[in-house]
Design a protein around this motif. Structure first.
Motif, PDB file in Angstrom:
ATOM      1  N   HIS A   1       0.834  -1.204   0.000  1.00 36.26           N
ATOM      2  CA  HIS A   1       0.000   0.000   0.000  1.00 36.26           C
ATOM      3  C   HIS A   1       0.867   1.253   0.000  1.00 36.26           C
ATOM      4  CE1 HIS A   1      -3.826  -1.977   0.683  1.00 36.26           C
ATOM      5  NE2 HIS A   1      -3.198  -2.783   1.515  1.00 36.26           N
ATOM      6  N   GLY A   2       0.478   2.207  -0.808  1.00 34.79           N
ATOM      7  CA  GLY A   2       1.118   3.507  -0.806  1.00 34.79           C
ATOM      8  C   GLY A   2       0.287   4.459   0.032  1.00 34.79           C
ATOM      9  N   TYR A   3       0.401   5.725  -0.228  1.00 34.24           N
ATOM     10  CA  TYR A   3      -0.379   6.719   0.486  1.00 34.24           C
ATOM     11  C   TYR A   3      -1.808   6.706  -0.048  1.00 34.24           C
ATOM     12  CZ  TYR A   3       4.132   8.354   2.031  1.00 34.24           C
ATOM     13  OH  TYR A   3       5.378   8.418   2.588  1.00 34.24           O
TER      14      TYR A   3
ATOM     15  N   TYR B   1      -1.321   1.494  -4.800  1.00 31.58           N
ATOM     16  CA  TYR B   1      -0.504   0.310  -4.598  1.00 31.58           C
ATOM     17  C   TYR B   1       0.767   0.382  -5.441  1.00 31.58           C
ATOM     18  CZ  TYR B   1      -4.933  -1.332  -2.780  1.00 31.58           C
ATOM     19  OH  TYR B   1      -6.087  -1.447  -2.072  1.00 31.58           O
ATOM     20  N   TYR B   2       1.845  -0.202  -4.910  1.00 30.93           N
ATOM     21  CA  TYR B   2       3.133  -0.241  -5.588  1.00 30.93           C
ATOM     22  C   TYR B   2       3.673  -1.664  -5.613  1.00 30.93           C
ATOM     23  CZ  TYR B   2       3.389   4.829  -5.136  1.00 30.93           C
ATOM     24  OH  TYR B   2       3.141   6.180  -5.234  1.00 30.93           O
TER      25      TYR B   2
ATOM     26  N   ASN C   1       2.943   1.231 -10.287  1.00 35.23           N
ATOM     27  CA  ASN C   1       1.959   1.847  -9.407  1.00 35.23           C
ATOM     28  C   ASN C   1       0.588   1.715 -10.043  1.00 35.23           C
ATOM     29  OD1 ASN C   1       0.703   5.061  -9.014  1.00 35.23           O
ATOM     30  ND2 ASN C   1       1.007   3.751  -7.263  1.00 35.23           N
ATOM     31  N   ARG C   2      -0.404   1.385  -9.225  1.00 37.92           N
ATOM     32  CA  ARG C   2      -1.790   1.450  -9.685  1.00 37.92           C
ATOM     33  C   ARG C   2      -2.590   2.203  -8.643  1.00 37.92           C
ATOM     34  NH1 ARG C   2      -5.617  -2.548  -7.891  1.00 37.92           N
ATOM     35  NH2 ARG C   2      -4.634  -3.959  -6.441  1.00 37.92           N
TER      36      ARG C   2
END
Length: 73
Positions: free
Chosen positions: A11-13, A18-19, A36-37
């Protein structure tokens, strides 16, 4: 171009960001991509969008290539 290894997604910010990393064989070079999505809202609906950037690369016989990556060639 062939994906030889892909990491687990993290999980990203934000809730829907998502990365992951992909290692791809492009000719005689292994290239590391950061992928990244994320979900974006265009005013009417939410859509998933993807992006990727090349982060690093090594020739197949490069001594600086991570040792574990040789197992996937």
């Amino acid at each position: 171009m062939t994906t030889i290894y892909e990491t687990n997604e993290w999980h990203g910010y934000g809730k829907q960001n998502y990365y992951w990393y992909e290692y791809r064989l492009e000719g005689n070079t292994v290239v590391k991509y950061k992928c990244n999505r994320f979900k974006s809202f265009n005013g009417q609906e939410s859509n998933w969008e993807e992006s990727e950037t090349a982060e690093d690369g090594w020739e197949i016989d490069d001594p600086n290539m991570p040792e574990w990556l040789h197992n996937y060639l």
